[in-house]
Design a protein around this motif. Structure first.
Motif, mmCIF file in Angstrom:
data_model
loop_
_atom_site.group_PDB
_atom_site.id
_atom_site.type_symbol
_atom_site.label_atom_id
_atom_site.label_comp_id
_atom_site.label_asym_id
_atom_site.label_seq_id
_atom_site.Cartn_x
_atom_site.Cartn_y
_atom_site.Cartn_z
ATOM 1 N N UNK A 25 31.049 48.077 33.604
ATOM 2 C CA UNK A 25 31.812 49.292 33.863
ATOM 3 C C UNK A 25 32.832 49.180 34.973
ATOM 4 N N UNK A 26 32.998 47.993 35.537
ATOM 5 C CA UNK A 26 33.909 47.827 36.667
ATOM 6 C C UNK A 26 35.348 48.179 36.282
ATOM 7 N N UNK A 27 36.054 48.834 37.204
ATOM 8 C CA UNK A 27 37.422 49.284 36.926
ATOM 9 C C UNK A 27 38.459 48.243 37.347
ATOM 10 N N UNK A 28 38.137 47.006 37.164
ATOM 11 C CA UNK A 28 39.049 45.956 37.638
ATOM 12 C C UNK A 28 40.331 45.893 36.820
ATOM 13 N N UNK A 29 40.278 46.298 35.564
ATOM 14 C CA UNK A 29 41.436 46.093 34.696
ATOM 15 C C UNK A 29 42.509 47.166 34.859
ATOM 16 N N UNK A 30 42.298 48.090 35.809
ATOM 17 C CA UNK A 30 43.401 48.957 36.213
ATOM 18 C C UNK A 30 44.500 48.133 36.888
ATOM 19 N N UNK A 31 44.101 47.026 37.549
ATOM 20 C CA UNK A 31 45.071 46.212 38.287
ATOM 21 C C UNK A 31 45.002 44.733 37.912
ATOM 22 N N UNK A 32 43.835 44.253 37.495
ATOM 23 C CA UNK A 32 43.658 42.828 37.197
ATOM 24 C C UNK A 32 43.928 42.566 35.721
ATOM 25 N N UNK A 33 44.109 41.296 35.409
ATOM 26 C CA UNK A 33 44.250 40.894 34.009
ATOM 27 C C UNK A 33 43.151 39.898 33.665
ATOM 28 N N UNK A 34 42.813 39.807 32.398
ATOM 29 C CA UNK A 34 41.873 38.771 31.954
ATOM 30 C C UNK A 34 42.630 37.448 31.952
ATOM 31 N N UNK A 53 39.522 25.197 33.061
ATOM 32 C CA UNK A 53 39.926 25.869 34.288
ATOM 33 C C UNK A 53 40.017 27.373 34.042
ATOM 34 N N UNK A 54 39.310 28.150 34.860
ATOM 35 C CA UNK A 54 39.417 29.604 34.814
ATOM 36 C C UNK A 54 40.508 30.000 35.800
ATOM 37 N N UNK A 55 41.651 30.468 35.288
ATOM 38 C CA UNK A 55 42.876 30.566 36.046
ATOM 39 C C UNK A 55 43.024 31.896 36.803
ATOM 40 N N UNK A 56 42.193 32.107 37.813
ATOM 41 C CA UNK A 56 42.309 33.311 38.625
ATOM 42 C C UNK A 56 43.543 33.279 39.530
ATOM 43 N N UNK A 57 44.186 32.120 39.627
ATOM 44 C CA UNK A 57 45.454 32.043 40.348
ATOM 45 C C UNK A 57 46.563 32.789 39.612
ATOM 46 N N UNK A 58 46.312 33.225 38.392
ATOM 47 C CA UNK A 58 47.301 33.953 37.596
ATOM 48 C C UNK A 58 47.246 35.468 37.800
ATOM 49 N N UNK A 59 46.366 35.939 38.672
ATOM 50 C CA UNK A 59 46.281 37.371 38.930
ATOM 51 C C UNK A 59 47.543 37.877 39.652
ATOM 52 N N UNK A 60 47.812 39.170 39.624
ATOM 53 C CA UNK A 60 49.002 39.704 40.304
ATOM 54 C C UNK A 60 49.078 39.351 41.789
ATOM 55 N N UNK A 61 47.931 39.193 42.443
ATOM 56 C CA UNK A 61 47.939 38.796 43.858
ATOM 57 C C UNK A 61 47.588 37.317 44.003
ATOM 58 N N UNK A 62 47.610 36.583 42.890
ATOM 59 C CA UNK A 62 47.348 35.139 42.862
ATOM 60 C C UNK A 62 45.947 34.797 43.359
ATOM 61 N N UNK A 63 44.987 35.679 43.135
ATOM 62 C CA UNK A 63 43.604 35.450 43.549
ATOM 63 C C UNK A 63 42.697 36.446 42.845
ATOM 64 N N UNK A 64 41.432 36.058 42.666
ATOM 65 C CA UNK A 64 40.429 36.914 42.031
ATOM 66 C C UNK A 64 40.051 38.120 42.889
ATOM 67 N N UNK A 65 40.405 38.116 44.159
ATOM 68 C CA UNK A 65 39.859 39.078 45.113
ATOM 69 C C UNK A 65 40.212 40.535 44.800
ATOM 70 N N UNK A 66 41.295 40.773 44.086
ATOM 71 C CA UNK A 66 41.632 42.167 43.797
ATOM 72 C C UNK A 66 40.596 42.817 42.895
ATOM 73 N N UNK A 67 39.823 42.036 42.131
ATOM 74 C CA UNK A 67 38.796 42.611 41.257
ATOM 75 C C UNK A 67 37.793 43.421 42.081
ATOM 76 N N UNK A 68 37.169 42.784 43.046
ATOM 77 C CA UNK A 68 36.159 43.462 43.852
ATOM 78 C C UNK A 68 36.725 44.539 44.746
ATOM 79 N N UNK A 172 33.741 41.056 41.175
ATOM 80 C CA UNK A 172 33.922 39.600 41.055
ATOM 81 C C UNK A 172 33.140 39.046 39.865
ATOM 82 N N UNK A 173 32.025 39.676 39.522
ATOM 83 C CA UNK A 173 31.202 39.204 38.397
ATOM 84 C C UNK A 173 31.952 39.252 37.075
ATOM 85 N N UNK A 174 33.014 40.055 37.009
ATOM 86 C CA UNK A 174 33.779 40.118 35.760
ATOM 87 C C UNK A 174 34.450 38.782 35.439
ATOM 88 N N UNK A 175 34.612 37.911 36.437
ATOM 89 C CA UNK A 175 35.107 36.559 36.161
ATOM 90 C C UNK A 175 34.117 35.826 35.256
#
Length: 520
Positions: A25-34, A53-68, A172-175
């Motif tokens: 149910x995490x609302x990460x996809x309001x800002x993050x992309x798969x 390679x799981x490419x979290x460097x492709x996020x809008x902020x170039x990091x997975x951290x925006x998810x959490x 972060x678990x959504x990764x």
């Protein structure tokens, strides 16, 4: 450290069911992309192991951290939003909080260490705009966290923790959720970079609940291994200092909640050094033409070390490329160290006779191998001391070269793992002097920041002559200085007192064999 030792439902506030519920149910996809899960073709061919390679460097902020960060801030009530939030971060969490603040209309104060890469500081201000205030304090995340705690107590902000929070961990678990969805077939292991443990705890908790056959393996740097030491001790351990090269994982103490989850779910931990990270950065670049930050390449460095130790698997392995917020200046350091980290370069000091035909025999000992570096200056009528870098294909080739040099009658010193030689002496060949009487050689380190070198020099004792000085700003975690100081024997006790008063890490290199061979 078998993750299946106990159920996670004993953890207050985050049972196994609750972690899965919050993750889905995490609302990460309001800002993050798969982000993509893509093959690392060149590395897979070289290792004989299929690597994804799981490419979290492709996020809008170039990091997975925006998810959490976004998942946590989206759950704030109206009173909390009105008071505003505060966060402490080495950079990537800060960007996630800044973007979330801008999207949700919440004022945020973000405390970052002064050692945070400028590219991250600038990005926080850009993403947050007028809603975000950046405060620089301390040398590490833990220092910034302490400063944030003081501001929180003073102003009543809501603290958005970068890792030790159930909503952050679920985000972060959504990764891990995406990895399992993108690759439903067999997987051997998922490698996860670790600082405070939020990403590792979330990925491990989610993956183990649904696919207990998949190993989850954390990766830390040798000089910032708080999770490794905590799991070994059975309780969170606070490190006195942390390395800053992989600034995104430079955490002195892991979270209580993240520790509990990792203790139950994580299969293994791997530690890697700076050279291995630099080599992994190059691996990602060669396959993707993207350049991850050091923490972003940490998982891949651990994967490579795991394969070297345990061998290949018939099933794919996944490395999470967690971020790409790299200061451009650090590329100089990365490029210099990647060859050694990949074990493709060996570095030696070789002594050959100063006589006709010696160089020809030296070249014959190399057996057509490529020379990556060659430094020499005449300084002795009977012997020549050469600093040489040689391209190799594997670590065992170093011994083959040593044997070849000795078979030709040459003296040889292996410098491949010698920090003094790799950082300084390679640039200073030929610097011996009969005038440097009573010389002591010391290597100093200090967190790199504007004015740090000037402050270091201001501490130097005015009565001792500096006979050697070497410094090079390489965009790395620490400024490194090599100093030769002439100190008479009867003043050595006073000199030791001076060293103790400096407050900088230092190492006496006066007996270093490379220094004594090449510079004394």
């Amino acid at each position: 450290m078998n993750a299946l030792a106990a159920p996670v439902d004993t953890i207050p506030g985050l049972s196994e069911h609750e972690l899965l519920r919050q993750t889905v149910g995490a609302r990460v996809y309001d800002v993050a992309r798969e982000t993509a899960l893509e093959p690392s073709a060149l590395l897979s061919a070289r290792l004989g192991q299929r690597v994804l390679l799981k490419r979290e460097d492709q996020q809008p902020v170039f990091s997975f951290k925006l998810r959490g960060a976004y998942n946590r801030m989206s759950q704030l009530d109206e009173a909390q939003r009105a008071r505003g939030v505060i966060a402490a971060s080495a950079g990537n969490h800060a960007q996630g909080v800044a973007l979330a603040a801008a999207r949700l209309g919440i004022r945020a104060v973000i405390v970052m260490p002064v050692t945070a890469p400028q590219v991250k500081v600038d990005a926080v201000r850009r993403f947050g705009g007028a809603l975000v205030e950046v405060v620089l304090a301390g040398d590490s995340y833990s220092d910034a966290q302490a400063a944030a705690a003081r501001l929180q107590a003073e102003h009543g902000y809501t603290f958005v923790h970068p890792f030790d929070d159930a909503a952050v961990i679920a985000g972060q678990a959504t990764v891990g959720m995406e990895v399992l969805r993108q690759h439903p077939g067999p997987l051997h292991a998922i490698f996860v970079p670790v600082g405070g443990g939020g990403l590792l705890a979330g990925v491990a908790g989610y993956v183990k609940a649904l696919r207990p056959d998949v190993k989850v393996i954390g990766v830390q740097t040798c000089d910032s291994d708080a999770m490794v030491q905590s799991l070994q001790a059975g309780a969170p351990v606070t490190l006195p200092e942390v390395g800053l090269f992989a600034d995104g994982t430079a955490v002195k103490r892991v979270g209580d909640l993240t520790f509990e989850l990792c203790q139950r779910y994580v299969d293994d931990m791997v530690r890697v050094d700076t050279d291995a990270i630099c080599a992994a950065i190059r691996d990602v670049f060669q396959d993707t033409r993207s350049v991850p930050e050091p923490a972003g390449a940490l998982a891949l460095a651990g994967l490579k070390q795991y394969v070297a130790t345990h061998g290949v698997s018939e099933h794919p392995m996944v490395a999470i490329v967690s971020g790409a917020n790299l200061n451009f200046d650090r590329l100089r350091f990365v490029a210099e160290r990647a060859e050694v980290g990949e074990q493709r370069e060996a570095v030696f000091a070789v002594t050959i006779p100063e006589e006709r035909g010696s160089f020809r025999r030296f070249c014959a000992a190399l057996d057509q191998r490529s020379i990556t570096e060659f430094n020499y200056r005449i300084g002795n009528a009977s012997e020549a001391h050469i600093f040489v870098g040689v391209q190799t294909t594997h670590r065992e080739e170093r011994q083959t070269l040593i044997d070849a040099f000795r078979a030709h009658g040459f003296g040889v010193l292996d410098l491949t793992d010698d920090e003094l030689a790799k950082l300084h002496l390679r640039h200073m060949i030929g610097g011996s002097s009969p005038l440097a009487r009573d010389e002591l050689l010391y290597r100093f380190e200090f967190p790199e920041r504007p004015g740090a070198l000037t402050r270091f020099l201001s501490h130097m004792h005015p009565d001792w002559n500096i006979s050697l000085f070497h410094y090079r700003n390489q965009g790395a975690d620490y400024g490194r200085i090599l100093v030769g100081i002439q100190v008479p024997q009867d003043e050595r006790a006073l000199f030791q007192a001076f060293l103790d008063s400096l407050g900088y890490p230092f190492r006496d290199e006066s007996e270093n064999p490379a220094y004594r061979l090449l510079l004394r």
